[in-house]
Structure formats: structure tokens, C-alpha cells
Design a protein around this motif. Sequence first.
Motif, PDB file in Angstrom:
ATOM      1  N   ARG A   1       0.830  -1.215   0.000  1.00 43.66           N
ATOM      2  CA  ARG A   1       0.000   0.000   0.000  1.00 43.66           C
ATOM      3  C   ARG A   1       0.861   1.261   0.000  1.00 43.66           C
ATOM      4  N   LYS A   2       1.991   1.204   0.669  1.00 37.67           N
ATOM      5  CA  LYS A   2       2.861   2.370   0.781  1.00 37.67           C
ATOM      6  C   LYS A   2       3.749   2.504  -0.461  1.00 37.67           C
ATOM      7  N   LYS A   3       3.707   1.514  -1.332  1.00 43.04           N
ATOM      8  CA  LYS A   3       4.548   1.464  -2.532  1.00 43.04           C
ATOM      9  C   LYS A   3       6.020   1.615  -2.151  1.00 43.04           C
ATOM     10  N   ARG A   4       6.389   0.933  -1.090  1.00 42.57           N
ATOM     11  CA  ARG A   4       7.750   1.021  -0.586  1.00 42.57           C
ATOM     12  C   ARG A   4       8.420  -0.313  -0.865  1.00 42.57           C
ATOM     13  N   SER A   5       9.030  -0.428  -2.039  1.00 44.83           N
ATOM     14  CA  SER A   5       9.477  -1.722  -2.524  1.00 44.83           C
ATOM     15  C   SER A   5      10.264  -2.535  -1.499  1.00 44.83           C
ATOM     16  N   ASP A   6      11.429  -2.059  -1.099  1.00 42.77           N
ATOM     17  CA  ASP A   6      12.203  -2.898  -0.182  1.00 42.77           C
ATOM     18  C   ASP A   6      12.893  -2.084   0.906  1.00 42.77           C
ATOM     19  N   ARG A   7      12.453  -0.835   1.087  1.00 40.30           N
ATOM     20  CA  ARG A   7      13.116  -0.028   2.121  1.00 40.30           C
ATOM     21  C   ARG A   7      12.698  -0.484   3.512  1.00 40.30           C
ATOM     22  N   PRO A   8      13.634  -0.422   4.463  1.00 37.57           N
ATOM     23  CA  PRO A   8      13.313  -0.904   5.811  1.00 37.57           C
ATOM     24  C   PRO A   8      12.255  -0.046   6.516  1.00 37.57           C
ATOM     25  N   PHE A   9      11.450  -0.681   7.346  1.00 33.58           N
ATOM     26  CA  PHE A   9      10.480   0.027   8.181  1.00 33.58           C
ATOM     27  C   PHE A   9      11.085   0.294   9.558  1.00 33.58           C
ATOM     28  N   ALA A  10      10.779   1.463  10.123  1.00 30.80           N
ATOM     29  CA  ALA A  10      11.215   1.758  11.490  1.00 30.80           C
ATOM     30  C   ALA A  10      10.332   1.000  12.479  1.00 30.80           C
ATOM     31  N   LEU A  11      10.938   0.600  13.592  1.00 31.22           N
ATOM     32  CA  LEU A  11      10.220  -0.187  14.594  1.00 31.22           C
ATOM     33  C   LEU A  11      10.241   0.509  15.944  1.00 31.22           C
ATOM     34  N   MET A  12       9.196   0.259  16.739  1.00 35.92           N
ATOM     35  CA  MET A  12       9.180   0.768  18.104  1.00 35.92           C
ATOM     36  C   MET A  12       8.931  -0.401  19.050  1.00 35.92           C
ATOM     37  N   GLY A  13       9.831  -0.558  20.019  1.00 31.45           N
ATOM     38  CA  GLY A  13       9.669  -1.610  21.026  1.00 31.45           C
ATOM     39  C   GLY A  13       9.289  -0.961  22.341  1.00 31.45           C
ATOM     40  N   PHE A  14       8.458  -1.637  23.138  1.00 30.89           N
ATOM     41  CA  PHE A  14       7.959  -1.002  24.358  1.00 30.89           C
ATOM     42  C   PHE A  14       9.098  -0.578  25.286  1.00 30.89           C
ATOM     43  N   ASP A  15      10.116  -1.436  25.426  1.00 27.02           N
ATOM     44  CA  ASP A  15      11.258  -1.069  26.272  1.00 27.02           C
ATOM     45  C   ASP A  15      12.536  -1.705  25.727  1.00 27.02           C
ATOM     46  N   LEU A  16      13.635  -1.410  26.399  1.00 26.65           N
ATOM     47  CA  LEU A  16      14.941  -1.873  25.951  1.00 26.65           C
ATOM     48  C   LEU A  16      15.022  -3.403  25.931  1.00 26.65           C
ATOM     49  N   GLU A  17      14.432  -4.002  26.945  1.00 27.54           N
ATOM     50  CA  GLU A  17      14.435  -5.463  27.053  1.00 27.54           C
ATOM     51  C   GLU A  17      13.807  -6.104  25.808  1.00 27.54           C
ATOM     52  N   THR A  18      12.711  -5.512  25.351  1.00 23.86           N
ATOM     53  CA  THR A  18      12.035  -6.014  24.153  1.00 23.86           C
ATOM     54  C   THR A  18      12.966  -5.919  22.946  1.00 23.86           C
ATOM     55  N   ILE A  19      13.617  -4.754  22.787  1.00 16.43           N
ATOM     56  CA  ILE A  19      14.509  -4.564  21.638  1.00 16.43           C
ATOM     57  C   ILE A  19      15.647  -5.586  21.681  1.00 16.43           C
TER      58      ILE A  19
END
Length: 446
Positions: free
Chosen positions: A245-263
Motif C-alpha cells: 500500500r505504501k509502494k515502498r518496494s524494499d526499504r526498511p520500516f522503522a520499529l518501536m519496542g515497548f522497552d529496551l528489554e524487548t529490543i
Amino acid sequence: MNSVPTGIKISVSGIVQGVGFRPFVYATATRLQLTGSVWNSSKGVEIELFGHQHQLDQFLTDLKTQLPILARIDHIETNTIPHQELSGFSIKDSQAEEGQFLPVSPDMSICSDCLQELFDTKNRRYRYPFINCTNCGPRFSIIKNIPYDRPLTTMAKFKLCPSCQAEYDNPLDRRFHAQPVACADCGPRMQFIVQGEIIGKFEGAITTARQFIEDGKIIAIKGLGGYHLACDASNEEVVQKLRERKKRSDRPFALMGFDLETIRKFCEVNDAETAILQSPQHPIVLLPKKDDCSLPEALAPTQNHLGFMLPYTPLHYLLLESDEGFPEVLVMTSGNLSDEPIAYEDEDARIRLSEIADGFLVHNRPIHMRVDDSVVRLVEQKPYFLRRSRGYAPDPIVLNNEIPQMLACGAELKNTFCLSRGHYAFLSHHIGDLENYETLSSFENG
Ligand SMILES: [Zn+2]
Ligand SMILES: [Zn+2]
């Protein structure tokens, strides 16, 4: 000590407005039993102080060594003035001067005090998604003009309730003259909208948004400096759908993790990376993927790094709150079609993102200036910017020498521009690729 009382006038420039600087001056002067006053000018902050020399010396030492976390002094000028007999220390109204300018504070992530209040059931701002104070919250994205005062921000339309007003007026309060200060009674509010229809309000808006994410849908979220597109990062199908839908062929998506432990479950995070993830700027940090990383390859095809950030607004904390069945990592990519600048105006976002998002989590605090998330990569412990924007822009680079006014327009791809004035080089926020009409307009507005 029997010395003769004297006076000094101190002119301070740097990031000294909207960061709790005057309350800090007030508290320091009062503690040292000095009299006088402090006020904001178009150049920075001016202080007149009266007392004995050793007290004044102590004041100057404390001024430089005990600054509020978001403040930065670039230049101090002191001049002796005749002593005046005053009864105390006061904070005076701002004085604007023609032709002057002043660095504006960037937008900063929620501070630990506000975060603690957000989840404190006894606090009057319990679970209020716009909690902020002089040490955190929106700045650059809501400022229409300087000096930085509420009527010149997008908060002007929200009239303070008596409780917020009392905090705003109290020099010893953490929210003294915090221009975006608000509460559930008087401040901005959330809504969740699907196809033009409001289907959730206040806390219900966030609950509905979480349900949409859990159900594998894509939502648009109005944030600090623009819209994000969000979905469950562990759900390969919805990640693919977002990519199409975003027409974003292969560029990476940014991610958000709840806390450092999750990341840490998905990426290697060293001490320097931890420090920058948790800094007041909270940028996206590119982190090496762990060999056993269970997140789908589609998030960042062919990449061995993932771009992670921590929640940086109270809304993010409420949205990502851990609960059984709710994803611990969300895709939080810029709300735009590939290569266009991030959407930040409500009507524009609804038009441009309606084909991508299944629902809109929005609020009624206007964003005046679009600000993307910053992206940083650490090389040998040092941060290198791939995108310098939220948390950093419009913080200038301080130059050793004064230089003439110049405009550097930057390149066509990944554009930013730079404007010099006096001792400052102002780098713009990330604009984007100028081949695109939307981006070119953003360049012209910037
Ligand atoms: Zn705060
Ligand atoms: Zn209020």
C-alpha cells in the motif's frame, strides 16, 4: 561578610527558552539570597542580580554547572551595574526586540517525572496522552513564532484550567511556563476515526487503535511531528500489505519496542547504543539483528540491521502498553507514500493516507512544523546521522567565528538545507527527495 553589595547584568544566549531556564535562575537566585529579576528577550535570557560579590560568583558557577537538562548556554556576557535595593527576585514578562533571533528547542521525549505521573493512579494526569513539562514534550513542531510563548504556539486555542494555570504560574513548579502544559480537562484529546466516522474517543480511541493493531490492521497515528503508519511488526502478512500500500518496494520500516528489554530480544544493543536510544532525543538507532531474530524478513529485506526506537510520547506508552496478545514491537514508519514527506496536516493526511490506513488515531493539537524521526547509526561508538530531524532540528551547530548570512540548498536526494546567521549554522529538518512535488513544497515552506 561585610563587602559592599553590587549588581550585575547577565545576558545569556543558547537554548534557554522553553526549557525551565527562568525557574532555574529564580530558584538559584532565591537560594543564594540574591535580589533582582529575569526575563526572556529575543536574544535569550537577561538577568539583573544584586548582592555581595561572593554570592554573585557562586550564582555564575551554578548557572554554568547545574543547568536544566534541555538547556544549553552558548554565550554569557556579564556587566557590572549599580546596586539597587530590592525586596526579592522576580520573573518578568518577555520582551521582544526587532531583528533578533533565538534558537528554538527541539521536540523532546517524555521525561522520567512525566512518565511516572502518566501511570500513577493518584495523579490528575493519570493516562493523559499529552502530559509534558518544561523538561520534555513538543517544542519546534508547535512553535509558530518567537519568543516562545503559548499564544504563539498551536496550544493557543486551549485555555488553561485553574489547576494547570496554577502550575503554569508557580516558579517552583516543574510546569512553570511550560507552554504546552495541559490536562484532560483543558487540553488536546484523542479520537479514532474510520472512514470519516468517529468510533472511539479519549481512552476509548487508544483501546480501539490497539484492537485494530491486534487484528492485523494498519493504522495512521498523529504523533509529535507528523503521522506514523503502524501495524504489528511480527505479523508478516500485514507488514507485506503495508509495503504494497505504501509502494515502498524494499526499504526498511522503522520499529518501536515497548522497552529496551524487548529490543534486546531481536537485536544486539551495546552501551553506546543504549545511551542514545534512551537519550532525551530518542532517535531511531540502527542495530545489528540477532541470528535468531524472530521478526519477519519483510520488515527490512536483505538488511542485517533493524531501525529501532523507544516510545517517546505519552501516547506511545499507552499505545504499546504490554498486555497478553498485544504485539511487543510495532512498525512505526513515516505516514507517507514512498519518497514523499511525512504527512502532518489532518486534512492532507486523511487524503494521502486513506488508501493505506484502515483507521486514524488522531488528536486536535495542530502540528505547525513537520518533523520526521531522526535516524542514527553508531560507528566505533560515535553517532552518525542518516537523518537529523526530531530531537535535533532546529538545534544549530555553534561556529567558532561569526559568518555572513548564507543559504546552502543541499542536494536533490534526501534534502536538508542550512542557513547561517552569526555564530550559528541552522540545519533544517529532513525534507526528502526534491523530484517530488510534495517534497519541493515542503522545502519551500521550511
Ligand atoms: Zn516532563
Ligand atoms: Zn488543565
